[in-house]
Design a protein around this motif. Structure first.
Motif, PDB file in Angstrom:
ATOM      1  N   PRO A  54       0.700  -1.347   0.134  1.00  0.00           N
ATOM      2  CA  PRO A  54       0.037  -0.086  -0.073  1.00  0.00           C
ATOM      3  C   PRO A  54       0.642   1.212   0.099  1.00  0.00           C
ATOM      4  O   PRO A  54       0.773   2.011   0.932  1.00  0.00           O
ATOM      5  CB  PRO A  54      -0.967   0.086   1.286  1.00  0.00           C
ATOM      6  CG  PRO A  54       0.023  -0.976   2.153  1.00  0.00           C
ATOM      7  CD  PRO A  54       0.796  -1.953   1.261  1.00  0.00           C
ATOM      8  N   VAL A  55       1.320   1.592  -1.236  1.00  0.00           N
ATOM      9  CA  VAL A  55       2.202   2.792  -1.406  1.00  0.00           C
ATOM     10  C   VAL A  55       1.497   3.931  -2.026  1.00  0.00           C
ATOM     11  O   VAL A  55       1.769   4.968  -2.341  1.00  0.00           O
ATOM     12  CB  VAL A  55       3.736   2.601  -2.149  1.00  0.00           C
ATOM     13  CG1 VAL A  55       4.550   1.814  -1.348  1.00  0.00           C
ATOM     14  CG2 VAL A  55       3.201   2.164  -3.538  1.00  0.00           C
ATOM     15  N   HIS A  56      -0.084   3.597  -2.346  1.00  0.00           N
ATOM     16  CA  HIS A  56      -0.865   4.467  -2.966  1.00  0.00           C
ATOM     17  C   HIS A  56      -0.178   4.854  -4.524  1.00  0.00           C
ATOM     18  O   HIS A  56       0.314   4.349  -5.181  1.00  0.00           O
ATOM     19  CB  HIS A  56      -1.209   5.687  -2.201  1.00  0.00           C
ATOM     20  CG  HIS A  56      -2.382   6.404  -2.518  1.00  0.00           C
ATOM     21  ND1 HIS A  56      -3.466   5.587  -2.999  1.00  0.00           N
ATOM     22  CD2 HIS A  56      -2.777   7.766  -2.448  1.00  0.00           C
ATOM     23  CE1 HIS A  56      -4.539   6.814  -3.386  1.00  0.00           C
ATOM     24  NE2 HIS A  56      -3.987   7.970  -3.095  1.00  0.00           N
ATOM     25  N   ILE A  57      -0.233   6.173  -4.590  1.00  0.00           N
ATOM     26  CA  ILE A  57       0.131   6.832  -5.906  1.00  0.00           C
ATOM     27  C   ILE A  57       1.687   7.135  -5.774  1.00  0.00           C
ATOM     28  O   ILE A  57       2.195   7.638  -6.886  1.00  0.00           O
ATOM     29  CB  ILE A  57      -0.499   8.302  -6.327  1.00  0.00           C
ATOM     30  CG1 ILE A  57      -0.072   9.277  -5.138  1.00  0.00           C
ATOM     31  CG2 ILE A  57      -1.876   7.807  -6.404  1.00  0.00           C
ATOM     32  CD1 ILE A  57      -0.559  10.663  -5.812  1.00  0.00           C
ATOM     33  N   ALA A  58       2.400   6.531  -4.901  1.00  0.00           N
ATOM     34  CA  ALA A  58       3.947   7.096  -4.970  1.00  0.00           C
ATOM     35  C   ALA A  58       4.655   6.296  -5.889  1.00  0.00           C
ATOM     36  O   ALA A  58       5.910   6.950  -6.375  1.00  0.00           O
ATOM     37  CB  ALA A  58       4.552   6.518  -3.463  1.00  0.00           C
ATOM     38  N   PHE A  59       4.106   5.118  -6.402  1.00  0.00           N
ATOM     39  CA  PHE A  59       4.860   4.330  -7.478  1.00  0.00           C
ATOM     40  C   PHE A  59       4.882   4.986  -8.836  1.00  0.00           C
ATOM     41  O   PHE A  59       5.646   4.840  -9.654  1.00  0.00           O
ATOM     42  CB  PHE A  59       4.310   3.048  -7.609  1.00  0.00           C
ATOM     43  CG  PHE A  59       3.091   2.857  -8.552  1.00  0.00           C
ATOM     44  CD1 PHE A  59       3.083   2.364  -9.831  1.00  0.00           C
ATOM     45  CD2 PHE A  59       1.703   3.285  -7.783  1.00  0.00           C
ATOM     46  CE1 PHE A  59       1.770   2.298 -10.295  1.00  0.00           C
ATOM     47  CE2 PHE A  59       0.678   3.274  -8.435  1.00  0.00           C
ATOM     48  CZ  PHE A  59       0.598   2.800  -9.934  1.00  0.00           C
ATOM     49  N   ILE A  60       3.790   6.026  -9.059  1.00  0.00           N
ATOM     50  CA  ILE A  60       3.519   6.460 -10.314  1.00  0.00           C
ATOM     51  C   ILE A  60       4.801   7.454 -10.863  1.00  0.00           C
ATOM     52  O   ILE A  60       5.128   7.120 -11.992  1.00  0.00           O
ATOM     53  CB  ILE A  60       2.073   7.411 -10.624  1.00  0.00           C
ATOM     54  CG1 ILE A  60       1.028   6.327 -10.235  1.00  0.00           C
ATOM     55  CG2 ILE A  60       2.029   7.934 -11.726  1.00  0.00           C
ATOM     56  CD1 ILE A  60      -0.248   6.912 -10.106  1.00  0.00           C
ATOM     57  N   PRO A  61       5.406   8.335 -10.134  1.00  0.00           N
ATOM     58  CA  PRO A  61       6.310   9.241 -10.640  1.00  0.00           C
ATOM     59  C   PRO A  61       7.629   8.370 -10.517  1.00  0.00           C
ATOM     60  O   PRO A  61       8.546   9.124 -11.246  1.00  0.00           O
ATOM     61  CB  PRO A  61       6.331  10.424  -9.560  1.00  0.00           C
ATOM     62  CG  PRO A  61       5.931   9.842  -8.291  1.00  0.00           C
ATOM     63  CD  PRO A  61       4.564   8.650  -8.981  1.00  0.00           C
ATOM     64  N   ILE A  62       7.765   7.116 -10.034  1.00  0.00           N
ATOM     65  CA  ILE A  62       8.803   6.592 -10.271  1.00  0.00           C
ATOM     66  C   ILE A  62       8.848   5.627 -11.325  1.00  0.00           C
ATOM     67  O   ILE A  62       9.855   5.528 -12.263  1.00  0.00           O
ATOM     68  CB  ILE A  62       9.053   5.645  -8.902  1.00  0.00           C
ATOM     69  CG1 ILE A  62       9.089   6.474  -7.639  1.00  0.00           C
ATOM     70  CG2 ILE A  62      10.153   4.498  -9.266  1.00  0.00           C
ATOM     71  CD1 ILE A  62       9.161   5.532  -6.528  1.00  0.00           C
ATOM     72  N   LEU A  63       7.726   4.768 -11.635  1.00  0.00           N
ATOM     73  CA  LEU A  63       7.471   3.874 -12.972  1.00  0.00           C
ATOM     74  C   LEU A  63       7.275   4.875 -14.092  1.00  0.00           C
ATOM     75  O   LEU A  63       7.876   4.362 -15.139  1.00  0.00           O
ATOM     76  CB  LEU A  63       6.405   3.111 -12.501  1.00  0.00           C
ATOM     77  CG  LEU A  63       6.251   1.897 -13.270  1.00  0.00           C
ATOM     78  CD1 LEU A  63       7.553   1.134 -13.671  1.00  0.00           C
ATOM     79  CD2 LEU A  63       5.108   0.999 -13.259  1.00  0.00           C
ATOM     80  N   ILE A  64       6.301   5.767 -14.252  1.00  0.00           N
ATOM     81  CA  ILE A  64       5.528   5.920 -15.730  1.00  0.00           C
ATOM     82  C   ILE A  64       6.484   6.940 -16.305  1.00  0.00           C
ATOM     83  O   ILE A  64       6.743   6.811 -17.557  1.00  0.00           O
ATOM     84  CB  ILE A  64       4.321   6.925 -15.284  1.00  0.00           C
ATOM     85  CG1 ILE A  64       3.198   5.771 -14.568  1.00  0.00           C
ATOM     86  CG2 ILE A  64       3.632   7.185 -16.487  1.00  0.00           C
ATOM     87  CD1 ILE A  64       2.974   4.277 -15.692  1.00  0.00           C
TER      88      ILE A  64
ATOM     89  N   SER B 185      -6.666   9.647  -7.625  1.00  0.00           N
ATOM     90  CA  SER B 185      -7.131   8.587  -8.566  1.00  0.00           C
ATOM     91  C   SER B 185      -6.907   9.124  -9.987  1.00  0.00           C
ATOM     92  O   SER B 185      -6.618   8.488 -11.066  1.00  0.00           O
ATOM     93  CB  SER B 185      -8.468   7.830  -8.482  1.00  0.00           C
ATOM     94  OG  SER B 185      -8.525   7.172  -7.352  1.00  0.00           O
ATOM     95  N   THR B 186      -6.830  10.683 -10.332  1.00  0.00           N
ATOM     96  CA  THR B 186      -6.831  11.285 -11.531  1.00  0.00           C
ATOM     97  C   THR B 186      -5.427  12.140 -11.305  1.00  0.00           C
ATOM     98  O   THR B 186      -4.852  12.089 -12.477  1.00  0.00           O
ATOM     99  CB  THR B 186      -7.965  11.946 -11.725  1.00  0.00           C
ATOM    100  OG1 THR B 186      -7.940  13.041 -10.792  1.00  0.00           O
ATOM    101  CG2 THR B 186      -9.119  11.197 -12.206  1.00  0.00           C
ATOM    102  N   LEU B 187      -5.039  12.654 -10.283  1.00  0.00           N
ATOM    103  CA  LEU B 187      -3.921  13.702 -10.255  1.00  0.00           C
ATOM    104  C   LEU B 187      -2.678  12.631 -10.277  1.00  0.00           C
ATOM    105  O   LEU B 187      -1.701  13.108 -10.991  1.00  0.00           O
ATOM    106  CB  LEU B 187      -3.887  14.229  -8.703  1.00  0.00           C
ATOM    107  CG  LEU B 187      -4.947  15.381  -8.772  1.00  0.00           C
ATOM    108  CD1 LEU B 187      -5.109  15.953  -7.197  1.00  0.00           C
ATOM    109  CD2 LEU B 187      -4.400  16.698  -9.532  1.00  0.00           C
ATOM    110  N   GLY B 188      -2.938  11.466  -9.716  1.00  0.00           N
ATOM    111  CA  GLY B 188      -1.741  10.657  -9.763  1.00  0.00           C
ATOM    112  C   GLY B 188      -1.491  10.264 -11.120  1.00  0.00           C
ATOM    113  O   GLY B 188      -0.152  10.340 -11.499  1.00  0.00           O
ATOM    114  N   PRO B 189      -2.439   9.763 -11.886  1.00  0.00           N
ATOM    115  CA  PRO B 189      -1.947   9.243 -13.201  1.00  0.00           C
ATOM    116  C   PRO B 189      -1.385  10.482 -14.159  1.00  0.00           C
ATOM    117  O   PRO B 189      -0.441  10.401 -14.780  1.00  0.00           O
ATOM    118  CB  PRO B 189      -3.029   8.735 -13.616  1.00  0.00           C
ATOM    119  CG  PRO B 189      -3.633   8.155 -12.702  1.00  0.00           C
ATOM    120  CD  PRO B 189      -3.354   9.057 -11.557  1.00  0.00           C
ATOM    121  N   THR B 190      -1.902  11.492 -14.025  1.00  0.00           N
ATOM    122  CA  THR B 190      -1.542  12.773 -14.497  1.00  0.00           C
ATOM    123  C   THR B 190       0.048  13.428 -14.367  1.00  0.00           C
ATOM    124  O   THR B 190       0.705  13.669 -15.203  1.00  0.00           O
ATOM    125  CB  THR B 190      -2.374  13.899 -14.506  1.00  0.00           C
ATOM    126  OG1 THR B 190      -3.608  13.759 -14.919  1.00  0.00           O
ATOM    127  CG2 THR B 190      -1.966  15.350 -15.086  1.00  0.00           C
TER     128      THR B 190
END
Length: 435
Positions: free
Chosen positions: A114-124, A392-397
């Motif tokens: 459960p790291v929430h959106i933390a993985f997005i700026p690392i992976l995407i 849920s939308t700010l993270g992907p963006t």
């Protein structure tokens, strides 16, 4: 009149301004002022109320800023570049597998890890060049990410999902209707299936066609071009730092302490030199600062709605139209949940607002306990996808716009709103009349 309710009018304001491509920060401020004025307050009082309400999300905002810095440090270690290099070989031409893998990773970030959106700026961001070469429509990626950020907490009683389930069960108990936490997943199974349907439609029908983007190198890409991509002790130390950060976060239940642990470890291990601290801070704030500030404003906006009584008025007005029509009651309850959540951007914050009214209403109309739980759980979740102020939308963006080619409203909010709120609404109604 229901149409002149502060929640309705303010949400209309933020939606219209967002669709006109005005930054969501201005939209939230305008929505807050609208809600305050409709309630008879002054602009000065409303702004003060909004600012005071922003303190409710200070911890979350700081967490995201620190996560952004941690993500920048991890990116500078080149470990994500190694991942991209492997993916280029393994997944080239396998669009469906890549998108489903991203959705799966997002799901794991909510429950298993459960790291929430933390993985997005690392992976995407490091994957953007791969998406461009494969001509993948980034709206599909946004839908895959948002699915993983929302569907697990709806369906699975683990991680953030367990928190959501406990909130609903606790609030239902306070309102006089008991249900076990272990039974809540049964109530949300059908709505969850609706989200799966929306994901498949988005990935394999709506955004299946190739879409061309410019090849724009991000800061991470430019850094990686100068370095030989092979596994070194720096990568091993980075993995250790990530594991330590995750372990500390799980033990302390604090994103702030977990992020600080990772940052300190990467400095101590010399993965990132001390003299690059200023750069790490600047790039981390640039990456996640916008999200953090939107979250603060969304908290202020939610406070204005609550303090002015607009939410209570909305629910009470909706009740007047129900009569004994169970179908109409279900539709209006779900619509109320949609409006509230899309405005404040938090499913977890919507549930306590609506449960006190929905439980006695559902009991009076003869809905079963599971059907009531399904309506409340679905009404709370409706609007999370598609809300300009939602994680849920700010993270992907934040990840997909690293090269400036992904618009928050038109490329994330609108696609996710259409593909998840519509099936959630339909399957939520189905659950209400089959459970």
């Amino acid at each position: 009149m229901l149409l002149f309710n502060g929640v309705i009018l303010s949400v209309i304001v933020i939606v219209i301004l967002s669709l006109l491509r005005l930054n969501v920060i201005f939209g939230l401020i305008a929505a807050s002022i609208t809600a305050g004025l409709v309630a008879g307050g002054s602009i000065t009082d409303t702004i003060q109320m909004m600012v005071q309400g922003m303190s409710g999300q200070l911890e979350t905002a700081l967490s995201y800023i620190l996560l952004g810095m941690f993500a920048v440090m991890i990116a500078k270690s080149d470990i994500t570049a190694l991942l991209v290099k492997k993916l280029l070989v393994v997944l080239r031409g396998k669009r469906g597998i890549l998108l489903m893998s991203i959705a799966t990773a997002a799901c794991l970030s909510q429950n298993a890890v459960p790291v929430h959106i933390a993985f997005i700026p690392i992976l995407i961001p490091p994957l953007l060049s791969l998406f461009t070469k494969m001509q993948i429509d980034r709206r599909a990626v946004a839908c895959a990410l948002t699915f993983g950020l929302q569907a697990p907490y709806i369906m699975l009683p683990a991680g953030f999902g367990l928190i959501y389930h406990q909130i609903v069960v606790s609030e239902m108990g306070k309102a006089g209707m008991s249900i076990a936490v272990t039974d809540f997943p049964k109530a949300m199974l059908i709505p969850g299936i609706g989200m799966i349907v929306g994901l498949l439609v988005a990935l394999f029908i709506s955004y299946r066609k190739p879409r061309t983007y410019q090849i724009i190198a991000t800061d991470t890409d430019q850094d990686n071009e100068k370095k030989e991509l092979r596994f070194t002790k720096r990568h091993a130390f980075t993995l250790v730092a990530i594991l330590l950060a995750l372990t500390v976060q799980l033990l302390t239940k604090s994103l702030i302490i977990g992020s600080l642990t990772g940052i300190v470890c990467l400095f101590i291990f010399r993965v990132v030199p001390w003299n690059l601290g200023d750069e790490v801070v600047q790039r981390g704030v640039a990456m996640m600062g916008f999200i953090a500030f939107v979250i603060l404003l969304a908290s202020g906006y939610a406070t204005v709605l609550k303090e002015t009584g607009a939410v209570q008025q909305l629910v009470a007005s909706g009740v007047e139209y129900f009569g004994q029509n169970r179908f109409l009651a279900s539709v209006i309850m779900l619509l109320i949940g949609l409006v509230i959540t899309i405005g404040i951007g938090s499913s977890f914050g919507t549930v306590p607002i609506i449960t006190a009214i929905f439980v006695p209403l559902c009991a009076g109309l003869g809905f079963s306990v599971l059907a009531t739980a399904a309506l409340i759980g679905t009404a709370g979740a409706l609007g999370d996808a598609g809300s300009p102020a939602s994680d849920s939308t700010l993270g992907p963006t934040s990840g997909l716009n690293a090269d400036g080619q992904h618009h928050h409203i038109w490329d994330t909010c609108v696609p996710t709103f259409l593909h998840y709120n519509i099936p959630l609404f339909i399957f939520g109604l189905l659950a209400a009349f089959t459970l």
